[in-house]
Design a protein around this motif. Structure first.
Motif, PDB file in Angstrom:
ATOM      1  N   LEU A 220      26.154 -13.924  -0.398  1.00  0.00           N
ATOM      2  CA  LEU A 220      25.703 -12.956  -1.396  1.00  0.00           C
ATOM      3  C   LEU A 220      25.455 -11.606  -0.739  1.00  0.00           C
ATOM      4  O   LEU A 220      25.199 -11.521   0.468  1.00  0.00           O
ATOM      5  N   TRP A 221      25.530 -10.569  -1.555  1.00  0.00           N
ATOM      6  CA  TRP A 221      25.063  -9.228  -1.176  1.00  0.00           C
ATOM      7  C   TRP A 221      23.703  -9.061  -1.834  1.00  0.00           C
ATOM      8  O   TRP A 221      23.583  -9.119  -3.058  1.00  0.00           O
ATOM      9  N   VAL A 222      22.651  -8.858  -1.028  1.00  0.00           N
ATOM     10  CA  VAL A 222      21.291  -8.752  -1.563  1.00  0.00           C
ATOM     11  C   VAL A 222      20.656  -7.484  -1.005  1.00  0.00           C
ATOM     12  O   VAL A 222      20.327  -7.404   0.187  1.00  0.00           O
ATOM     13  N   ASP A 223      20.519  -6.483  -1.859  1.00  0.00           N
ATOM     14  CA  ASP A 223      19.916  -5.207  -1.446  1.00  0.00           C
ATOM     15  C   ASP A 223      20.513  -4.689  -0.146  1.00  0.00           C
ATOM     16  O   ASP A 223      19.804  -4.291   0.781  1.00  0.00           O
ATOM     17  N   GLY A 224      21.850  -4.716  -0.072  1.00  0.00           N
ATOM     18  CA  GLY A 224      22.535  -4.138   1.075  1.00  0.00           C
ATOM     19  C   GLY A 224      22.752  -5.071   2.248  1.00  0.00           C
ATOM     20  O   GLY A 224      23.401  -4.689   3.225  1.00  0.00           O
ATOM     21  N   GLN A 225      22.229  -6.290   2.168  1.00  0.00           N
ATOM     22  CA  GLN A 225      22.383  -7.257   3.249  1.00  0.00           C
ATOM     23  C   GLN A 225      23.202  -8.462   2.783  1.00  0.00           C
ATOM     24  O   GLN A 225      23.099  -8.876   1.627  1.00  0.00           O
ATOM     25  N   ILE A 226      24.005  -9.006   3.692  1.00  0.00           N
ATOM     26  CA  ILE A 226      24.756 -10.222   3.380  1.00  0.00           C
ATOM     27  C   ILE A 226      23.861 -11.416   3.688  1.00  0.00           C
ATOM     28  O   ILE A 226      23.295 -11.524   4.782  1.00  0.00           O
ATOM     29  N   GLN A 227      23.756 -12.315   2.721  1.00  0.00           N
ATOM     30  CA  GLN A 227      22.805 -13.419   2.834  1.00  0.00           C
ATOM     31  C   GLN A 227      23.447 -14.711   2.330  1.00  0.00           C
ATOM     32  O   GLN A 227      24.178 -14.706   1.343  1.00  0.00           O
ATOM     33  N   SER A 228      23.160 -15.785   3.014  1.00  0.00           N
ATOM     34  CA  SER A 228      23.648 -17.086   2.552  1.00  0.00           C
ATOM     35  C   SER A 228      22.925 -17.482   1.267  1.00  0.00           C
ATOM     36  O   SER A 228      21.732 -17.196   1.097  1.00  0.00           O
ATOM     37  N   ILE A 229      23.641 -18.125   0.393  1.00  0.00           N
ATOM     38  CA  ILE A 229      23.042 -18.565  -0.862  1.00  0.00           C
ATOM     39  C   ILE A 229      21.879 -19.534  -0.621  1.00  0.00           C
ATOM     40  O   ILE A 229      20.946 -19.627  -1.422  1.00  0.00           O
TER      41      ILE A 229
ATOM     42  N   VAL B   8      17.431   1.024 -21.380  1.00  0.00           N
ATOM     43  CA  VAL B   8      17.145   0.609 -22.756  1.00  0.00           C
ATOM     44  C   VAL B   8      16.109  -0.509 -22.778  1.00  0.00           C
ATOM     45  O   VAL B   8      15.221  -0.544 -23.635  1.00  0.00           O
ATOM     46  N   LEU B   9      16.181  -1.408 -21.816  1.00  0.00           N
ATOM     47  CA  LEU B   9      15.298  -2.575 -21.786  1.00  0.00           C
ATOM     48  C   LEU B   9      14.007  -2.320 -21.013  1.00  0.00           C
ATOM     49  O   LEU B   9      13.189  -3.223 -20.858  1.00  0.00           O
ATOM     50  N   GLY B  10      13.820  -1.093 -20.502  1.00  0.00           N
ATOM     51  CA  GLY B  10      12.599  -0.776 -19.772  1.00  0.00           C
ATOM     52  C   GLY B  10      12.517  -1.446 -18.418  1.00  0.00           C
ATOM     53  O   GLY B  10      11.414  -1.709 -17.915  1.00  0.00           O
ATOM     54  N   ILE B  11      13.665  -1.693 -17.800  1.00  0.00           N
ATOM     55  CA  ILE B  11      13.706  -2.299 -16.468  1.00  0.00           C
ATOM     56  C   ILE B  11      13.899  -1.179 -15.450  1.00  0.00           C
ATOM     57  O   ILE B  11      14.909  -0.475 -15.463  1.00  0.00           O
ATOM     58  N   ASN B  12      12.920  -0.994 -14.586  1.00  0.00           N
ATOM     59  CA  ASN B  12      12.932   0.118 -13.640  1.00  0.00           C
ATOM     60  C   ASN B  12      13.581  -0.326 -12.327  1.00  0.00           C
ATOM     61  O   ASN B  12      12.991  -1.074 -11.556  1.00  0.00           O
ATOM     62  N   VAL B  13      14.811   0.141 -12.109  1.00  0.00           N
ATOM     63  CA  VAL B  13      15.529  -0.156 -10.869  1.00  0.00           C
ATOM     64  C   VAL B  13      15.926   1.163 -10.222  1.00  0.00           C
ATOM     65  O   VAL B  13      16.573   2.004 -10.860  1.00  0.00           O
ATOM     66  N   ASP B  14      15.539   1.359  -8.982  1.00  0.00           N
ATOM     67  CA  ASP B  14      15.939   2.558  -8.244  1.00  0.00           C
ATOM     68  C   ASP B  14      17.472   2.587  -8.180  1.00  0.00           C
ATOM     69  O   ASP B  14      18.088   1.649  -7.670  1.00  0.00           O
ATOM     70  N   PRO B  15      18.115   3.645  -8.703  1.00  0.00           N
ATOM     71  CA  PRO B  15      19.584   3.693  -8.720  1.00  0.00           C
ATOM     72  C   PRO B  15      20.219   3.517  -7.346  1.00  0.00           C
ATOM     73  O   PRO B  15      21.355   3.045  -7.241  1.00  0.00           O
ATOM     74  N   SER B  16      19.498   3.898  -6.285  1.00  0.00           N
ATOM     75  CA  SER B  16      20.069   3.785  -4.943  1.00  0.00           C
ATOM     76  C   SER B  16      20.233   2.332  -4.507  1.00  0.00           C
ATOM     77  O   SER B  16      20.933   2.053  -3.521  1.00  0.00           O
ATOM     78  N   ARG B  17      19.614   1.405  -5.233  1.00  0.00           N
ATOM     79  CA  ARG B  17      19.735  -0.009  -4.863  1.00  0.00           C
ATOM     80  C   ARG B  17      21.055  -0.618  -5.327  1.00  0.00           C
ATOM     81  O   ARG B  17      21.454  -1.671  -4.828  1.00  0.00           O
ATOM     82  N   TYR B  18      21.719   0.036  -6.281  1.00  0.00           N
ATOM     83  CA  TYR B  18      23.001  -0.494  -6.739  1.00  0.00           C
ATOM     84  C   TYR B  18      24.089  -0.197  -5.713  1.00  0.00           C
ATOM     85  O   TYR B  18      24.140   0.899  -5.146  1.00  0.00           O
ATOM     86  N   PRO B  19      25.003  -1.123  -5.464  1.00  0.00           N
ATOM     87  CA  PRO B  19      26.031  -0.895  -4.444  1.00  0.00           C
ATOM     88  C   PRO B  19      27.111   0.078  -4.917  1.00  0.00           C
ATOM     89  O   PRO B  19      27.544   0.032  -6.066  1.00  0.00           O
ATOM     90  N   SER B  20      27.537   0.932  -4.010  1.00  0.00           N
ATOM     91  CA  SER B  20      28.630   1.854  -4.288  1.00  0.00           C
ATOM     92  C   SER B  20      29.965   1.106  -4.236  1.00  0.00           C
ATOM     93  O   SER B  20      30.034  -0.065  -3.810  1.00  0.00           O
ATOM     94  N   THR B  21      31.025   1.792  -4.630  1.00  0.00           N
ATOM     95  CA  THR B  21      32.372   1.206  -4.537  1.00  0.00           C
ATOM     96  C   THR B  21      32.661   0.779  -3.105  1.00  0.00           C
ATOM     97  O   THR B  21      33.206  -0.307  -2.864  1.00  0.00           O
ATOM     98  N   GLU B  22      32.279   1.620  -2.143  1.00  0.00           N
ATOM     99  CA  GLU B  22      32.543   1.314  -0.737  1.00  0.00           C
ATOM    100  C   GLU B  22      31.758   0.086  -0.279  1.00  0.00           C
ATOM    101  O   GLU B  22      32.277  -0.747   0.482  1.00  0.00           O
ATOM    102  N   GLN B  23      30.520  -0.036  -0.725  1.00  0.00           N
ATOM    103  CA  GLN B  23      29.716  -1.200  -0.343  1.00  0.00           C
ATOM    104  C   GLN B  23      30.281  -2.494  -0.944  1.00  0.00           C
ATOM    105  O   GLN B  23      30.295  -3.532  -0.285  1.00  0.00           O
ATOM    106  N   VAL B  24      30.734  -2.408  -2.184  1.00  0.00           N
ATOM    107  CA  VAL B  24      31.337  -3.589  -2.793  1.00  0.00           C
ATOM    108  C   VAL B  24      32.598  -3.988  -2.034  1.00  0.00           C
ATOM    109  O   VAL B  24      32.822  -5.172  -1.733  1.00  0.00           O
ATOM    110  N   SER B  25      33.437  -3.018  -1.715  1.00  0.00           N
ATOM    111  CA  SER B  25      34.681  -3.301  -0.994  1.00  0.00           C
ATOM    112  C   SER B  25      34.403  -3.937   0.364  1.00  0.00           C
ATOM    113  O   SER B  25      35.084  -4.885   0.776  1.00  0.00           O
ATOM    114  N   ALA B  26      33.399  -3.419   1.073  1.00  0.00           N
ATOM    115  CA  ALA B  26      33.055  -3.985   2.387  1.00  0.00           C
ATOM    116  C   ALA B  26      32.584  -5.428   2.245  1.00  0.00           C
ATOM    117  O   ALA B  26      32.946  -6.292   3.055  1.00  0.00           O
ATOM    118  N   TYR B  27      31.770  -5.692   1.226  1.00  0.00           N
ATOM    119  CA  TYR B  27      31.291  -7.056   0.968  1.00  0.00           C
ATOM    120  C   TYR B  27      32.456  -7.987   0.686  1.00  0.00           C
ATOM    121  O   TYR B  27      32.578  -9.072   1.281  1.00  0.00           O
TER     122      TYR B  27
END
Length: 254
Positions: free
Chosen positions: A50-59, A104-123
């Motif tokens: 898995l990719w978890v907040d920028g780190q690769i982690q075993s399930i 819309v659902l009132g869920i506060n997530v820092d946008p920087s925590r979402y992976p960029s295209t480059e981060q997804v590709s590396a994963y």
């Protein structure tokens, strides 16, 4: 041929060495005897890392707070797409939608925590040289603590030559964001898929109360006519990113 299993725990490594197909079956993936061993080991990485907040982690090491409202109440959002040559398809649009859904659902997530295209590709390229389906998830967390942001992958499914469809009136009204948006409250769709499978169909065409086609239970819809293409209106519940990207719309009466 030896395979790199340093990513796996000693216990998992032992299970993979003894019977890799059985390990994949535990993850819901059945492989036939004719699948090459290197593909089997690709599948093992894809289903266990898995990719978890920028780190690769075993399930095996992944956990979520028992008080997380995503777990307790379904307060979470997600997006899914395939990769093309290792790059996530239409990823900026998916990121826009998950941010909007969370707002819309009132869920506060820092946008920087979402992976960029480059981060997804590396994963993805660290998992397999083949394209996969990825899913990005964000949970609401609990009072005093943010939720989890994580990404998983799954092997691409072969395209069916043909499908048998049945229609199903969509029991979702426009004023229900938790059921309209891509949230953790996805049980309605799962029940629909189970009902069509029980009736020996492959998927369902979702209809509004006026019997206009909205989408498939787990797919986007494009209809080709002699004078061009039609897809559900942009305002349709749950319309997929490819439909919106196409910029075409209309309605089709079943």
């Amino acid at each position: 041929m030896p395979y790199d299993l340093t990513w796996a725990s000693p216990a998992l490594r032992e299970r993979i060495t003894a019977d890799p197909a059985a390990v994949l079956r535990d993850r819901g993936l059945n492989t036939g005897p004719d699948i090459p061993p290197e593909i089997v080991h690709d599948f093992l990485r894809v289903t266990h890392l898995l990719w978890v907040d920028g780190q690769i982690q075993s399930i095996e090491d992944f956990h979520i707070d028992p008080s997380d409202e995503g777990l307790l109440f379904g307060r979470g959002v997600w997006e899914s797409t395939r990769t093309v040559n290792g790059s996530p398809w239409l990823w900026p649009l998916h990121l826009d939608r998950i941010r909007q859904s969370a707002q819309v659902l009132g869920i506060n997530v820092d946008p920087s925590r979402y992976p960029s295209t480059e981060q997804v590709s590396a994963y993805v390229k660290g998992l397999s040289p083949h394209d996969v389906v990825i899913r990005l998830n964000a949970s609401a967390g609990r009072p005093g603590a943010p939720g989890k942001v994580w990404m998983s992958a799954a092997p691409m499914q072969p395209h069916p030559v043909a499908m048998r469809l049945r229609t199903h009136v969509q029991p979702v009204l426009k004023g229900q964001p938790y059921l309209l948006l891509k949230t953790f409250q996805y049980a309605t769709r799962l029940r629909i898929n189970q009902s069509v499978a029980d009736a020996n169909f492959d998927s369902a065409l979702m209809l509004d109360p006026e019997h206009n086609v909205l989408e498939a239970a787990h797919a986007n819809i494009f209809l080709k006519f002699a004078d061009g293409w039609v897809t559900p209106r942009r305002s349709s519940p749950g319309q997929g990113i490819p439909n919106a990207k196409a910029g075409i719309g209309g309605s089709y009466h079943a």
